[in-house]
Write an enzyme that holds these catalytic residues in place. Structure first.
Site, PDB file in Angstrom:
ATOM      1  N   ARG A  40      -1.180  -1.957   6.196  1.00  0.00           N
ATOM      2  CA  ARG A  40      -0.818  -0.536   6.233  1.00  0.00           C
ATOM      3  C   ARG A  40      -1.459   0.156   5.040  1.00  0.00           C
ATOM      4  O   ARG A  40      -1.183  -0.201   3.893  1.00  0.00           O
ATOM      5  CB  ARG A  40       0.700  -0.367   6.200  1.00  0.00           C
ATOM      6  CG  ARG A  40       1.133   1.085   6.093  1.00  0.00           C
ATOM      7  CD  ARG A  40       2.639   1.262   6.261  1.00  0.00           C
ATOM      8  NE  ARG A  40       3.000   2.656   6.118  1.00  0.00           N
ATOM      9  CZ  ARG A  40       3.709   3.160   5.092  1.00  0.00           C
ATOM     10  NH1 ARG A  40       4.173   2.368   4.138  1.00  0.00           N
ATOM     11  NH2 ARG A  40       3.961   4.443   5.032  1.00  0.00           N
TER      12      ARG A  40
ATOM     13  N   HIS B 269       0.388  10.230   2.717  1.00  0.00           N
ATOM     14  CA  HIS B 269       1.189   9.512   1.713  1.00  0.00           C
ATOM     15  C   HIS B 269       1.022  10.250   0.381  1.00  0.00           C
ATOM     16  O   HIS B 269       0.495   9.722  -0.587  1.00  0.00           O
ATOM     17  CB  HIS B 269       0.753   8.049   1.640  1.00  0.00           C
ATOM     18  CG  HIS B 269       1.777   7.121   1.028  1.00  0.00           C
ATOM     19  ND1 HIS B 269       2.192   5.963   1.637  1.00  0.00           N
ATOM     20  CD2 HIS B 269       2.449   7.178  -0.144  1.00  0.00           C
ATOM     21  CE1 HIS B 269       3.075   5.326   0.861  1.00  0.00           C
ATOM     22  NE2 HIS B 269       3.257   6.050  -0.228  1.00  0.00           N
TER      23      HIS B 269
ATOM     24  N   GLU C 199       7.727   9.082   4.091  1.00  0.00           N
ATOM     25  CA  GLU C 199       8.851   9.556   3.293  1.00  0.00           C
ATOM     26  C   GLU C 199       8.828  11.066   3.022  1.00  0.00           C
ATOM     27  O   GLU C 199       8.668  11.500   1.873  1.00  0.00           O
ATOM     28  CB  GLU C 199       8.927   8.802   1.957  1.00  0.00           C
ATOM     29  CG  GLU C 199       9.025   7.290   2.119  1.00  0.00           C
ATOM     30  CD  GLU C 199       9.260   6.559   0.796  1.00  0.00           C
ATOM     31  OE1 GLU C 199       9.215   7.200  -0.260  1.00  0.00           O
ATOM     32  OE2 GLU C 199       9.501   5.338   0.833  1.00  0.00           O
TER      33      GLU C 199
ATOM     34  N   ASN D  64      11.464   2.538   5.260  1.00  0.00           N
ATOM     35  CA  ASN D  64      11.209   1.983   3.928  1.00  0.00           C
ATOM     36  C   ASN D  64      12.555   1.760   3.262  1.00  0.00           C
ATOM     37  O   ASN D  64      13.387   2.666   3.221  1.00  0.00           O
ATOM     38  CB  ASN D  64      10.394   2.956   3.062  1.00  0.00           C
ATOM     39  CG  ASN D  64       8.964   3.118   3.549  1.00  0.00           C
ATOM     40  OD1 ASN D  64       8.540   2.440   4.483  1.00  0.00           O
ATOM     41  ND2 ASN D  64       8.232   4.019   2.922  1.00  0.00           N
TER      42      ASN D  64
ATOM     43  N   TYR E  75      14.491  -0.038  -0.214  1.00  0.00           N
ATOM     44  CA  TYR E  75      14.451  -0.748  -1.494  1.00  0.00           C
ATOM     45  C   TYR E  75      15.848  -1.103  -1.995  1.00  0.00           C
ATOM     46  O   TYR E  75      16.067  -2.149  -2.550  1.00  0.00           O
ATOM     47  CB  TYR E  75      13.702   0.086  -2.544  1.00  0.00           C
ATOM     48  CG  TYR E  75      12.227   0.178  -2.210  1.00  0.00           C
ATOM     49  CD1 TYR E  75      11.361  -0.823  -2.609  1.00  0.00           C
ATOM     50  CD2 TYR E  75      11.718   1.215  -1.435  1.00  0.00           C
ATOM     51  CE1 TYR E  75      10.018  -0.787  -2.265  1.00  0.00           C
ATOM     52  CE2 TYR E  75      10.379   1.262  -1.089  1.00  0.00           C
ATOM     53  CZ  TYR E  75       9.536   0.258  -1.499  1.00  0.00           C
ATOM     54  OH  TYR E  75       8.212   0.279  -1.144  1.00  0.00           O
TER      55      TYR E  75
ATOM     56  N   GLU F 149       8.014  -0.525   4.511  1.00  0.00           N
ATOM     57  CA  GLU F 149       7.939  -0.914   3.088  1.00  0.00           C
ATOM     58  C   GLU F 149       9.227  -1.610   2.694  1.00  0.00           C
ATOM     59  O   GLU F 149      10.322  -1.144   3.018  1.00  0.00           O
ATOM     60  CB  GLU F 149       7.794   0.302   2.156  1.00  0.00           C
ATOM     61  CG  GLU F 149       6.462   0.987   2.216  1.00  0.00           C
ATOM     62  CD  GLU F 149       6.371   2.183   1.255  1.00  0.00           C
ATOM     63  OE1 GLU F 149       7.125   2.226   0.244  1.00  0.00           O
ATOM     64  OE2 GLU F 149       5.556   3.068   1.529  1.00  0.00           O
TER      65      GLU F 149
HETATM   66  C1  FCB Z   1       7.999   4.262  -1.955  1.00  0.00           C
HETATM   67  C2  FCB Z   1       6.594   4.763  -1.776  1.00  0.00           C
HETATM   68  C3  FCB Z   1       5.539   3.793  -2.199  1.00  0.00           C
HETATM   69  C4  FCB Z   1       5.923   3.040  -3.455  1.00  0.00           C
HETATM   70  C5  FCB Z   1       7.305   2.477  -3.321  1.00  0.00           C
HETATM   71  C6  FCB Z   1       7.753   1.668  -4.514  1.00  0.00           C
HETATM   72  O1  FCB Z   1       8.862   5.346  -2.072  1.00  0.00           O
HETATM   73  O2  FCB Z   1       6.375   5.116  -0.432  1.00  0.00           O
HETATM   74  O3  FCB Z   1       4.324   4.489  -2.340  1.00  0.00           O
HETATM   75  O4  FCB Z   1       5.777   3.858  -4.536  1.00  0.00           O
HETATM   76  O5  FCB Z   1       8.226   3.494  -3.088  1.00  0.00           O
END
Ligand code: FCB
Length: 442
Positions: free
Chosen positions: A73, A117, A162, A291, A293, A348
């Site tokens: 990607r 992006h 995002e 995405n 985290y 992500e």
């Molecule tokens: C996301 C982004 C990516 C990277 C990660 C850690 O928000 O899409 O570009 O910075 O966080």
């Protein structure tokens, strides 16, 4: 587990890895301008040199093949294609992405392209950027140029990465480019990003393009810090801000009423919305990119949202983000339950740690291996419970320019020594490669 095909990949984004910010006619982006302005990015870091991926792409594609990635990607830099954000294409910019996509296919790796992006041409920001409705036509024009050139070599497309970050971190919090601090502008920007997505999806269908198209959202699990009604309401607002403000228009053709009411009370009339916009935004999509985290824990607080973030105890990454893989299962089940059975891709997921090179052939990053193992497990648990998941992309293939953190934060499964541009695999890259092979019965 379902027998549907599942793709294993890794991701990057143009501004974070390419470097070469003035090569071959590339124009200035909002990230060039933002990074050049003192105090915005840690250590004064900029998009140079990044990973010099613009020059080293062949070597990077070979590395991906060695790691057995099935898909890569990447994102397309709008200012390489349209240096001023409008008009005819800069062919050299398009040629780079054609070479990249063809090089991937030659190596048996599926190209997966994101149209936006975060690197808006600065010339468009000078006219209001995402806060100005004109950007919708500009984005549609740019997307046509890219799709006309690449729709025979790229099957899968993401319109926006995002849009919450584009709009609220870029135009309200001002911590990301263009660094504006104006809530009204941010709300307009969010609507224009969604509308631009919808226009591009509609034109994609009308043009009969052969591939698949979707959007990527950064979704969270919003947890109340305590038992009080106030905290529960704060968590509901954070959910509205980050999740429902995007999911509801995309899948239900309406903005969440509680958030419209909040924004109108705190910020002003939501006048960016015009007749027909919601129908455009709610075009059916082929997949939703997620995405993820970390989850967020919140209590009642101040500001427009009336929300205060509360630290969770537990292990954290180098970003200070709590590690809570079970939240990913919960999130995926919730998206499937509340928004229907759209195919989902994890576009992500990954973690920054302070990796240390000790002279060996491999950088030992056990904590990243643990993070990835736990989160991939969380995805598989959601799959077992019937969520239609189609793929997982590690963020990131390479250490890169982590936006306002510059080069200080390392997310790569491959370590980059910026002084020499040497790529050194982390243990996590080898582990991931092994996982891909084992999942494919090799
Ligand atoms: C996301 C982004 C990516 C990277 C990660 C850690 O928000 O899409 O570009 O910075 O966080």
């Amino acid at each position: 587990m379902s027998a549907r095909p599942f793709v294993w990949g890794a991701g990057t984004a143009a501004f974070q890895v390419e470097g070469a910010t003035t090569a071959d006619g590339r124009g200035e982006s909002i990230w060039d301008r933002f990074a050049a302005t003192g105090g915005n990015v840690a250590d004064g870091d900029t998009g140079e040199p990044a990973c010099e991926h613009y020059y080293r792409w062949r070597e990077d594609l070979d590395l991906m093949r060695e790691l057995k990635l099935q898909s890569y990607r990447f994102s397309i830099a709008w200012p390489r294609v349209q240096p001023d954000g409008r008009g005819a294409a800069n062919q050299k910019g398009l040629d780079f992405y054609r070479r990249l996509a063809e090089g991937l296919r030659e190596r048996g790796i599926a190209p997966f392209a994101t149209l936006y992006h975060w690197d808006l041409p600065q010339a468009l920001q000078d006219r209001g950027g995402w806060a100005s409705r004109d950007v919708v036509d500009r984005f549609a024009e740019y997307a046509r140029l890219v799709l006309d050139e690449l729709d025979d070599v790229v099957v899968d497309w993401v319109t926006h990465n995002e849009p919450w970050v584009t709009s609220f971190l870029g135009y309200a919090a001002g911590v990301k480019a263009p660094g504006v601090r104006d809530w009204a502008a941010a709300i307009r920007a969010s609507h224009h990003a969604l509308l631009a997505h919808g226009v591009v999806v509609r034109e994609f269908r009308e043009a009969g393009r052969p591939g698949r198209i979707g959007i990527t959202l950064n979704l969270t699990v919003s947890e109340p810090a305590g038992e009080s009604d106030e905290d529960a309401a704060a968590a509901q607002r954070l959910d509205g801000y980050q999740n429902r403000w995007f999911l509801d228009p995309l899948f239900r053709g309406e903005y969440p009423g509680d958030m419209v009411e909040l924004y109108e009370r705190q910020v002003g009339p939501f006048d960016a919305l015009r007749g027909g916009d919601l129908e455009t935004i709610a075009q059916p999509i082929d997949f939703l990119g997620v995405n993820f985290y970390r989850p967020n824990r919140v209590a009642a607080g101040d500001g427009v949202l009336g929300v205060r973030e509360v630290e969770r105890v537990g292990e954290h990454t180098a970003m200070g983000w709590v590690i809570a893989p079970e939240a990913l299962t919960e999130l995926l089940l919730r998206v499937a339950r509340d928004y229907g059975d759209v195919p989902l891709l994890i576009t992500e997921n990954g973690a920054a740690f302070d990796d240390l090179v000790d002279g060996g052939e491999v950088v030992e990053d056990e904590r990243r291996v643990d993070y990835l193992r736990a989160h991939i497990g969380a995805v598989e648990r959601a799959r077992e419970q019937g969520v239609d998941l189609r793929g997982y992309y590690v963020w990131s293939l390479l250490d890169n320019f982590e936006w306002e953190w510059g080069y200080a934060k390392r997310f790569g499964i491959v370590y980059v020594d910026y002084a020499t541009q040497r790529r050194i695999p982390n243990r996590s890259a080898l582990w991931y490669s092994y996982l891909i092979a084992s999942r494919n019965g090799a």
